[in-house]
Motif scaffolding. Structure first.
Motif, PDB file in Angstrom:
ATOM      1  N   ALA A  40     -36.376  14.986-105.366  1.00  0.00           N
ATOM      2  CA  ALA A  40     -37.576  14.214-105.708  1.00  0.00           C
ATOM      3  C   ALA A  40     -38.752  15.132-106.054  1.00  0.00           C
ATOM      4  O   ALA A  40     -39.639  14.756-106.817  1.00  0.00           O
ATOM      5  CB  ALA A  40     -37.959  13.289-104.551  1.00  0.00           C
ATOM      6  N   MET A  41     -38.729  16.350-105.498  1.00  0.00           N
ATOM      7  CA  MET A  41     -39.786  17.323-105.774  1.00  0.00           C
ATOM      8  C   MET A  41     -39.433  18.234-106.951  1.00  0.00           C
ATOM      9  O   MET A  41     -40.148  19.189-107.248  1.00  0.00           O
ATOM     10  CB  MET A  41     -40.057  18.169-104.527  1.00  0.00           C
ATOM     11  CG  MET A  41     -40.530  17.358-103.338  1.00  0.00           C
ATOM     12  SD  MET A  41     -42.064  16.464-103.624  1.00  0.00           S
ATOM     13  CE  MET A  41     -43.239  17.787-103.562  1.00  0.00           C
ATOM     14  N   GLY A  42     -38.314  17.949-107.616  1.00  0.00           N
ATOM     15  CA  GLY A  42     -37.924  18.706-108.796  1.00  0.00           C
ATOM     16  C   GLY A  42     -37.085  19.944-108.523  1.00  0.00           C
ATOM     17  O   GLY A  42     -36.887  20.772-109.411  1.00  0.00           O
ATOM     18  N   ILE A  43     -36.572  20.077-107.306  1.00  0.00           N
ATOM     19  CA  ILE A  43     -35.738  21.216-106.928  1.00  0.00           C
ATOM     20  C   ILE A  43     -34.285  20.744-106.881  1.00  0.00           C
ATOM     21  O   ILE A  43     -33.992  19.752-106.216  1.00  0.00           O
ATOM     22  CB  ILE A  43     -36.153  21.779-105.552  1.00  0.00           C
ATOM     23  CG1 ILE A  43     -37.637  22.115-105.530  1.00  0.00           C
ATOM     24  CG2 ILE A  43     -35.297  22.978-105.156  1.00  0.00           C
ATOM     25  CD1 ILE A  43     -38.068  23.131-106.554  1.00  0.00           C
ATOM     26  N   VAL A  81     -43.422  30.358-101.623  1.00  0.00           N
ATOM     27  CA  VAL A  81     -42.852  29.569-102.725  1.00  0.00           C
ATOM     28  C   VAL A  81     -42.697  28.108-102.297  1.00  0.00           C
ATOM     29  O   VAL A  81     -43.097  27.187-103.027  1.00  0.00           O
ATOM     30  CB  VAL A  81     -41.511  30.163-103.199  1.00  0.00           C
ATOM     31  CG1 VAL A  81     -40.790  29.217-104.139  1.00  0.00           C
ATOM     32  CG2 VAL A  81     -41.738  31.514-103.872  1.00  0.00           C
ATOM     33  N   ALA A  82     -42.120  27.896-101.103  1.00  0.00           N
ATOM     34  CA  ALA A  82     -41.956  26.524-100.607  1.00  0.00           C
ATOM     35  C   ALA A  82     -43.313  25.840-100.459  1.00  0.00           C
ATOM     36  O   ALA A  82     -43.451  24.640-100.749  1.00  0.00           O
ATOM     37  CB  ALA A  82     -41.206  26.533 -99.277  1.00  0.00           C
ATOM     38  N   PHE A  86     -44.018  22.273-102.170  1.00  0.00           N
ATOM     39  CA  PHE A  86     -43.983  21.064-101.350  1.00  0.00           C
ATOM     40  C   PHE A  86     -45.324  20.625-100.771  1.00  0.00           C
ATOM     41  O   PHE A  86     -45.425  19.522-100.241  1.00  0.00           O
ATOM     42  CB  PHE A  86     -42.964  21.233-100.217  1.00  0.00           C
ATOM     43  CG  PHE A  86     -41.553  21.337-100.705  1.00  0.00           C
ATOM     44  CD1 PHE A  86     -40.876  20.221-101.169  1.00  0.00           C
ATOM     45  CD2 PHE A  86     -40.901  22.557-100.750  1.00  0.00           C
ATOM     46  CE1 PHE A  86     -39.577  20.312-101.636  1.00  0.00           C
ATOM     47  CE2 PHE A  86     -39.605  22.666-101.218  1.00  0.00           C
ATOM     48  CZ  PHE A  86     -38.939  21.531-101.667  1.00  0.00           C
ATOM     49  N   HIS A  87     -46.346  21.461-100.840  1.00  0.00           N
ATOM     50  CA  HIS A  87     -47.638  21.089-100.261  1.00  0.00           C
ATOM     51  C   HIS A  87     -48.744  21.283-101.286  1.00  0.00           C
ATOM     52  O   HIS A  87     -48.642  22.102-102.183  1.00  0.00           O
ATOM     53  CB  HIS A  87     -47.935  21.920 -99.016  1.00  0.00           C
ATOM     54  CG  HIS A  87     -46.893  21.774 -97.951  1.00  0.00           C
ATOM     55  ND1 HIS A  87     -46.656  20.591 -97.306  1.00  0.00           N
ATOM     56  CD2 HIS A  87     -46.001  22.666 -97.445  1.00  0.00           C
ATOM     57  CE1 HIS A  87     -45.675  20.755 -96.440  1.00  0.00           C
ATOM     58  NE2 HIS A  87     -45.254  22.008 -96.506  1.00  0.00           N
ATOM     59  N   ASN A  88     -49.798  20.504-101.131  1.00  0.00           N
ATOM     60  CA  ASN A  88     -50.941  20.607-102.046  1.00  0.00           C
ATOM     61  C   ASN A  88     -52.229  20.519-101.249  1.00  0.00           C
ATOM     62  O   ASN A  88     -52.215  20.302-100.046  1.00  0.00           O
ATOM     63  CB  ASN A  88     -50.864  19.507-103.112  1.00  0.00           C
ATOM     64  CG  ASN A  88     -50.876  18.122-102.490  1.00  0.00           C
ATOM     65  OD1 ASN A  88     -51.833  17.748-101.824  1.00  0.00           O
ATOM     66  ND2 ASN A  88     -49.812  17.358-102.702  1.00  0.00           N
ATOM     67  N   LEU A  97     -50.985  21.526 -93.741  1.00  0.00           N
ATOM     68  CA  LEU A  97     -49.668  22.150 -93.798  1.00  0.00           C
ATOM     69  C   LEU A  97     -49.672  23.369 -94.716  1.00  0.00           C
ATOM     70  O   LEU A  97     -49.038  24.388 -94.422  1.00  0.00           O
ATOM     71  CB  LEU A  97     -48.613  21.136 -94.246  1.00  0.00           C
ATOM     72  CG  LEU A  97     -48.339  19.995 -93.270  1.00  0.00           C
ATOM     73  CD1 LEU A  97     -47.435  18.942 -93.904  1.00  0.00           C
ATOM     74  CD2 LEU A  97     -47.753  20.513 -91.977  1.00  0.00           C
ATOM     75  N   PHE A  98     -50.375  23.257 -95.824  1.00  0.00           N
ATOM     76  CA  PHE A  98     -50.504  24.374 -96.760  1.00  0.00           C
ATOM     77  C   PHE A  98     -51.139  25.574 -96.066  1.00  0.00           C
ATOM     78  O   PHE A  98     -50.639  26.706 -96.153  1.00  0.00           O
ATOM     79  CB  PHE A  98     -51.343  23.933 -97.966  1.00  0.00           C
ATOM     80  CG  PHE A  98     -51.407  24.928 -99.076  1.00  0.00           C
ATOM     81  CD1 PHE A  98     -50.478  24.892-100.110  1.00  0.00           C
ATOM     82  CD2 PHE A  98     -52.397  25.909 -99.112  1.00  0.00           C
ATOM     83  CE1 PHE A  98     -50.532  25.812-101.156  1.00  0.00           C
ATOM     84  CE2 PHE A  98     -52.462  26.835-100.146  1.00  0.00           C
ATOM     85  CZ  PHE A  98     -51.522  26.784-101.172  1.00  0.00           C
TER      86      PHE A  98
END
Length: 136
Positions: A40-43, A81-82, A86-88, A97-98
């Motif tokens: 869903a996150m494009g990975i 990278v993760a 996955f976080h913004n 979380l970022f």
């Protein structure tokens, strides 16, 4: 190295490694859900076994202090990278979380710079190497 450093370094490695070991282990139990989230996150979901291996093996290497600088450096890169994927910074929880992951990467880079410290496989191997007679 003073006594405090001897005790703090392995405890720091333990705390840093737990996140990766537990995350890798939990991904095995929730394989399908994690794979779906990644997709869903494009990975590509087919990368999940690699992710699990990095988290488990890297976390265990960090925990026992084996090839610690390499493991910490790779885990720092993996975390950054993760984090970007996955976080913004647009939502409060995602932003928290970022920032947490940035801090973890910073701690891992400190381990990369300073090494495993006491009570590690690396320190045992270094001691054995130093005790070997030098040949010409």
């Amino acid at each position: 190295m003073d006594q405090a450093q001897k005790l703090i370094a392995p405890f720091g490695r333990l705390l840093l490694s737990l996140m990766f070991i537990l995350a890798g282990y939990n991904k095995i139990g929730g394989y399908t859900g994690t794979q779906g989230y990644m997709e869903a996150m494009g990975i590509p979901g087919m990368l999940l076994p690699l992710v699990i291996a990095v988290e488990l093996l890297g976390g265990l290497a960090l925990l026992v202090g084996w090839n610690t600088r390499i493991a910490a450096f790779l885990l720092a890169g993996f975390t950054l990278v993760a984090n970007l994927i996955f976080h913004n910074l647009t939502e409060q929880m995602q932003s928290l979380l970022f920032m947490k992951n940035l801090s973890i990467a910073g701690g891992l880079l400190m381990v990369t710079a300073l090494g495993a410290g006491a009570f590690s496989v690396d320190s045992v191997l270094k001691s054995k190497k130093e005790q070997q007679p030098q040949t010409a």
